[in-house]
Design a protein around this motif. Structure first.
Motif, short mmCIF file in Angstrom:
data_model
loop_
_atom_site.label_atom_id
_atom_site.label_comp_id
_atom_site.label_asym_id
_atom_site.label_seq_id
_atom_site.Cartn_x
_atom_site.Cartn_y
_atom_site.Cartn_z
N VAL A 18 0.85 -1.18 0.00
CA VAL A 18 0.00 0.00 0.00
C VAL A 18 0.89 1.24 0.00
O VAL A 18 1.80 1.35 0.81
CB VAL A 18 -0.92 0.03 1.24
CG1 VAL A 18 -1.72 1.32 1.28
CG2 VAL A 18 -1.86 -1.16 1.23
N VAL A 19 0.63 2.13 -0.96
CA VAL A 19 1.35 3.40 -1.00
C VAL A 19 0.31 4.51 -1.00
O VAL A 19 -0.86 4.26 -1.19
CB VAL A 19 2.25 3.51 -2.25
CG1 VAL A 19 3.37 2.50 -2.20
CG2 VAL A 19 1.44 3.32 -3.53
N GLY B 194 -3.06 11.71 -1.22
CA GLY B 194 -2.82 10.90 -0.04
C GLY B 194 -3.70 9.68 0.08
O GLY B 194 -3.65 8.95 1.05
N GLU B 195 -4.53 9.45 -0.92
CA GLU B 195 -5.40 8.28 -0.95
C GLU B 195 -4.55 7.00 -0.97
O GLU B 195 -3.59 6.91 -1.73
CB GLU B 195 -6.25 8.36 -2.23
CG GLU B 195 -7.38 7.38 -2.33
CD GLU B 195 -8.58 7.69 -1.45
OE1 GLU B 195 -8.53 8.62 -0.63
OE2 GLU B 195 -9.56 6.96 -1.58
N PRO B 196 -4.86 6.00 -0.12
CA PRO B 196 -4.07 4.76 -0.16
C PRO B 196 -4.31 3.96 -1.44
O PRO B 196 -5.45 3.86 -1.90
CB PRO B 196 -4.55 3.98 1.07
CG PRO B 196 -5.82 4.61 1.50
CD PRO B 196 -5.88 6.00 0.94
N GLN C 61 -6.35 6.92 -9.32
CA GLN C 61 -6.97 6.88 -10.65
C GLN C 61 -7.19 8.27 -11.25
O GLN C 61 -7.39 8.40 -12.45
CB GLN C 61 -8.30 6.14 -10.55
CG GLN C 61 -9.21 6.74 -9.49
CD GLN C 61 -10.58 6.07 -9.46
OE1 GLN C 61 -11.14 5.78 -10.48
NE2 GLN C 61 -11.08 5.83 -8.26
N PHE C 62 -7.17 9.33 -10.43
CA PHE C 62 -7.46 10.67 -10.97
C PHE C 62 -6.21 11.38 -11.51
O PHE C 62 -6.32 12.40 -12.17
CB PHE C 62 -8.14 11.52 -9.90
CG PHE C 62 -9.41 10.92 -9.40
CD1 PHE C 62 -10.56 10.93 -10.19
CD2 PHE C 62 -9.47 10.28 -8.17
CE1 PHE C 62 -11.73 10.34 -9.75
CE2 PHE C 62 -10.64 9.69 -7.72
CZ PHE C 62 -11.78 9.72 -8.51
N GLY C 63 -5.03 10.84 -11.19
CA GLY C 63 -3.80 11.39 -11.75
C GLY C 63 -3.52 12.81 -11.27
O GLY C 63 -4.09 13.29 -10.30
N TRP C 64 -2.63 13.51 -12.01
CA TRP C 64 -2.26 14.87 -11.64
C TRP C 64 -3.23 15.89 -12.22
O TRP C 64 -3.49 16.93 -11.65
CB TRP C 64 -0.86 15.22 -12.17
CG TRP C 64 0.25 14.75 -11.30
CD1 TRP C 64 1.22 13.87 -11.64
CD2 TRP C 64 0.51 15.14 -9.94
NE1 TRP C 64 2.06 13.67 -10.58
CE2 TRP C 64 1.66 14.44 -9.53
CE3 TRP C 64 -0.12 16.00 -9.04
CZ2 TRP C 64 2.20 14.57 -8.27
CZ3 TRP C 64 0.44 16.14 -7.77
CH2 TRP C 64 1.58 15.42 -7.39
N PRO D 28 -11.55 14.16 -6.66
CA PRO D 28 -12.44 14.44 -5.51
C PRO D 28 -11.70 14.39 -4.18
O PRO D 28 -12.02 15.15 -3.27
CB PRO D 28 -13.50 13.34 -5.58
CG PRO D 28 -13.00 12.33 -6.55
CD PRO D 28 -11.99 12.98 -7.42
N ASN D 29 -10.69 13.54 -4.10
CA ASN D 29 -9.95 13.45 -2.83
C ASN D 29 -9.10 14.70 -2.63
O ASN D 29 -9.04 15.27 -1.55
CB ASN D 29 -9.05 12.22 -2.83
CG ASN D 29 -9.84 10.97 -3.15
OD1 ASN D 29 -10.95 10.78 -2.67
ND2 ASN D 29 -9.26 10.12 -3.99
N ALA D 30 -8.44 15.11 -3.73
CA ALA D 30 -7.58 16.28 -3.65
C ALA D 30 -8.43 17.54 -3.44
O ALA D 30 -8.00 18.48 -2.78
CB ALA D 30 -6.74 16.42 -4.91
N ALA D 31 -9.63 17.57 -4.01
CA ALA D 31 -10.49 18.75 -3.89
C ALA D 31 -10.74 19.08 -2.42
O ALA D 31 -10.71 20.24 -2.02
CB ALA D 31 -11.81 18.50 -4.60
N ILE D 32 -10.94 18.05 -1.62
CA ILE D 32 -11.20 18.27 -0.20
C ILE D 32 -9.98 18.90 0.47
O ILE D 32 -10.09 19.92 1.16
CB ILE D 32 -11.57 16.94 0.50
CG1 ILE D 32 -12.88 16.41 -0.09
CG2 ILE D 32 -11.69 17.13 2.00
CD1 ILE D 32 -13.17 14.96 0.24
N THR D 33 -8.82 18.30 0.21
CA THR D 33 -7.62 18.82 0.88
C THR D 33 -7.26 20.20 0.35
O THR D 33 -6.80 21.06 1.08
CB THR D 33 -6.43 17.88 0.71
OG1 THR D 33 -6.39 17.42 -0.64
CG2 THR D 33 -6.54 16.69 1.62
#
Ligand SMILES: [Zn+2]
Length: 174
Positions: free
Chosen positions: A64-65, A71-73, A138-141, A146-151
């Motif tokens: 797991v990375v 930061g999503e695992p 899966q969303f790449g750079w 959606p995960n990055a949007a929150i942070t």
């Protein structure tokens, strides 16, 4: 048969040209910052030229990375090959009854104990080299994640409570 613990390479070291191979499996239990889902499995081959011990290995594992962006695992399958040579000093015993050849290893940690190789430490070296530098979910750079949007929102607007307060204030003024 899968080996745990040290691999005895003495037969190869005392008999240049003789190839030994081992099936190995390790879970690297002493590694804290490493999250393996599957143990490292693979094979190690050793052959000696007389003054060098050549080691060839193939390993695979799953770990797991964290996504470098959000930061999503992430689960990653890793497969890696290794090729190393180590100096050997002394006369192999096959050339004379009083001969004894031994591996010389200048690693700061005990990769070898006499002519025994520690497969955990060895495979660990290859694993760290083959770990992805910047794994991405899966969303790449590019594009919305959606995960990055929150942070990112938290970073831009400060505390979410303050943002709501700010909203009320602008509604009052309108
Ligand atoms: Zn991501």
């Amino acid at each position: 048969m899968k080996h745990h613990g040290l691999l005895d390479l003495n037969e190869a070291i005392q008999n240049p040209g003789v190839k030994l191979s081992f099936e190995v499996q390790t879970e690297l239990p002493e590694e804290e910052d490493l999250d393996l889902i599957e143990p490292i499995t693979g094979s190690i081959e050793a052959v000696c030229t007389g003054n060098a011990l050549l080691i060839n290995a193939k390993f695979k594992t799953k770990c797991v990375v964290e996504c470098a962006r959000c930061g999503e695992p992430l689960e990653k399958e890793l497969a890696f090959e290794m090729e190393d040579d180590f100096a050997v000093e002394g006369v192999p015993s096959c050339y004379g009854s009083d001969g004894y050849a031994e591996v010389v290893c200048d690693e700061p940690y005990p990769l070898f104990k006499g002519n025994n190789l520690n497969p955990d430490l060895y495979s660990r070296q290859g694993l760290f080299v083959s770990m992805p530098d910047q794994p991405l979910c899966q969303f790449g750079w590019d594009g919305p994640c959606p995960n990055a949007a929150i942070t990112e929102k938290l970073k831009d607007g400060g505390h979410p409570g303050m943002q709501i307060l700010e909203q009320f204030r602008s509604e009052d003024n309108a």
